[in-house]
Scaffold this motif. Structure first.
Motif, PDB file in Angstrom:
ATOM      1  N   SER A   1       0.806  -1.112  -0.144  1.00  0.00           N
ATOM      2  CA  SER A   1      -0.252   0.635  -0.100  1.00  0.00           C
ATOM      3  C   SER A   1       0.738   1.454   0.198  1.00  0.00           C
ATOM      4  O   SER A   1       0.558   2.311  -0.639  1.00  0.00           O
ATOM      5  N   HIS A   2       1.741   0.793   0.817  1.00  0.00           N
ATOM      6  CA  HIS A   2       2.669   2.645   0.904  1.00  0.00           C
ATOM      7  C   HIS A   2       3.843   2.900  -0.264  1.00  0.00           C
ATOM      8  O   HIS A   2       3.197   4.141  -0.866  1.00  0.00           O
ATOM      9  N   HIS A   3       3.545   2.004  -1.112  1.00  0.00           N
ATOM     10  CA  HIS A   3       4.627   1.433  -2.266  1.00  0.00           C
ATOM     11  C   HIS A   3       3.473   2.094  -3.440  1.00  0.00           C
ATOM     12  O   HIS A   3       3.563   3.372  -4.352  1.00  0.00           O
ATOM     13  N   VAL A   4       2.409   2.483  -3.389  1.00  0.00           N
ATOM     14  CA  VAL A   4       0.450   2.772  -4.044  1.00  0.00           C
ATOM     15  C   VAL A   4       0.722   3.966  -3.713  1.00  0.00           C
ATOM     16  O   VAL A   4       0.183   5.372  -5.188  1.00  0.00           O
ATOM     17  N   GLU A   5       0.616   4.109  -2.812  1.00  0.00           N
ATOM     18  CA  GLU A   5      -0.081   5.766  -2.457  1.00  0.00           C
ATOM     19  C   GLU A   5       1.042   6.980  -2.448  1.00  0.00           C
ATOM     20  O   GLU A   5       0.607   7.825  -2.863  1.00  0.00           O
ATOM     21  N   GLU A   6       2.702   6.279  -2.692  1.00  0.00           N
ATOM     22  CA  GLU A   6       3.501   6.898  -3.296  1.00  0.00           C
ATOM     23  C   GLU A   6       3.412   7.213  -4.676  1.00  0.00           C
ATOM     24  O   GLU A   6       3.903   8.538  -5.169  1.00  0.00           O
ATOM     25  N   LEU A   7       3.236   6.320  -4.952  1.00  0.00           N
ATOM     26  CA  LEU A   7       2.843   6.992  -7.194  1.00  0.00           C
ATOM     27  C   LEU A   7       1.900   7.565  -6.905  1.00  0.00           C
ATOM     28  O   LEU A   7       1.734   8.367  -7.911  1.00  0.00           O
ATOM     29  N   LEU A   8       0.587   7.504  -5.927  1.00  0.00           N
ATOM     30  CA  LEU A   8      -0.710   8.520  -6.059  1.00  0.00           C
ATOM     31  C   LEU A   8      -0.411   9.247  -5.496  1.00  0.00           C
ATOM     32  O   LEU A   8      -0.422  11.065  -6.650  1.00  0.00           O
ATOM     33  N   LEU A   9       0.342   9.780  -5.049  1.00  0.00           N
ATOM     34  CA  LEU A   9       0.975  11.130  -4.887  1.00  0.00           C
ATOM     35  C   LEU A   9       1.019  11.901  -5.829  1.00  0.00           C
ATOM     36  O   LEU A   9       0.948  13.273  -6.456  1.00  0.00           O
TER      37      LEU A   9
END
Length: 287
Positions: A267-275
């Motif tokens: 989830s951390h990787h996803v949220e970083e990409l989305l940010l």
């Protein structure tokens, strides 16, 4: 109709769909979509569901017309009916990284039912292995039509079949597809969830590829997700009840996508990409 290029590679092609057979519910669609490294991420006209068209916008029932294609679910099960509508694009314009125009929704009798303004935006993502896509749509009744009722097979009694909206049909990969959402892993966890984002992970021609799909946080819709038989996903507009649309309440849809060469497992990787995606997509950002 046109295509999008990034770093010398064609990453998306826009098709008008006007020559498709009526039973497929002709409509504009994006196909093929590819990663920057060239891995395919959409399928159009597959044998199992010929009416699945890459990344498109489709509903199984709008005021009685089938804009999804194929069979229609009835009280006695699915049946192939002469009730297919079509979406006709017109007045489209193309700029670097952007395409948009009008889509007229014609019902089964060939009458104008709805008018849509649609836009696609394709751009670089700060992550060098990714690129970003935005699909925007605004739909309202056409002409003398007072309101639209957007329904689904689930509304008619078929359990779990609330599909309809912006829908992404993925190609068959080298192995089983993986699914991740904010609530956990697996198709069963994601299907019907109100997660703000969804990741579909596949392996194409020996390469790990991932697609992050994200909704507008202000109006989350349940995710329709399927990985058995075929791989497809999208936010469902009529998950359990029909959606009413009129001129005072047009149907506004958007889907953000990050197309990534590689494996996304946290989830951390996803949220970083989305940010990074939303920061770079902001119209107020400083060049």
């Amino acid at each position: 109709m046109g295509s999008f290029q990034l770093h010398g590679a064609t990453v998306a092609r826009v098709n008008n769909g006007v020559d498709l057979a009526t039973v497929l519910a002709p409509r504009p669609y994006l196909h093929p979509l590819r990663t920057l490294a060239g891995a395919p991420l959409t399928e159009a006209g597959p044998d199992d569901h010929p009416h699945h068209l890459g990344l498109s916008l489709a509903f199984s029932d709008v005021n009685g017309s089938n804009f999804w294609g194929g069979s229609t679910y009835t009280g006695h099960g699915p049946a192939l009916l002469a009730n297919h509508g079509r979406q006709v694009p017109s007045g489209w314009s193309y700029q670097p990284g952007k395409a948009g125009g009008t889509v007229t929704w014609m019902d089964m009798k060939g009458q104008e039912l709805a008018t849509e303004q649609r836009n696609y935006t394709c751009q670089d993502h700060p992550d060098p292995n990714s690129w970003s896509l935005l699909f925007d749509s605004l739909i309202q009744p056409a002409g003398d039509v007072e309101q639209l009722w957007v329904s689904s097979s689930a509304v008619k009694g078929r359990e779990g079949a609330g599909y309809g909206g912006i829908f992404w049909r993925f190609p068959t990969g080298d192995g089983p597809a993986g699914v991740l959402c904010s609530q956990g892993t697996g198709t069963e966890t994601a299907h019907g969830s109100l997660s703000p984002w969804l990741v579909v992970k596949t392996r194409q021609h020996g390469r790990d590829v991932s697609v992050v799909l994200a909704q507008n946080p202000a109006e989350l819709r349940p995710w329709f997700v399927r990985t058995e038989g075929y791989v497809g996903a999208g936010p469902a507009v009529a998950w359990s009840e029909a959606a009413r649309v009129d001129r005072n309440r047009p149907l506004q849809l958007s889907l953000h996508a990050i197309i990534h060469d590689g494996h996304i497992s946290s989830s951390h990787h996803v949220e970083e990409l989305l940010l990074q995606h939303f920061s770079s997509s902001s119209p107020d950002r400083t060049p």
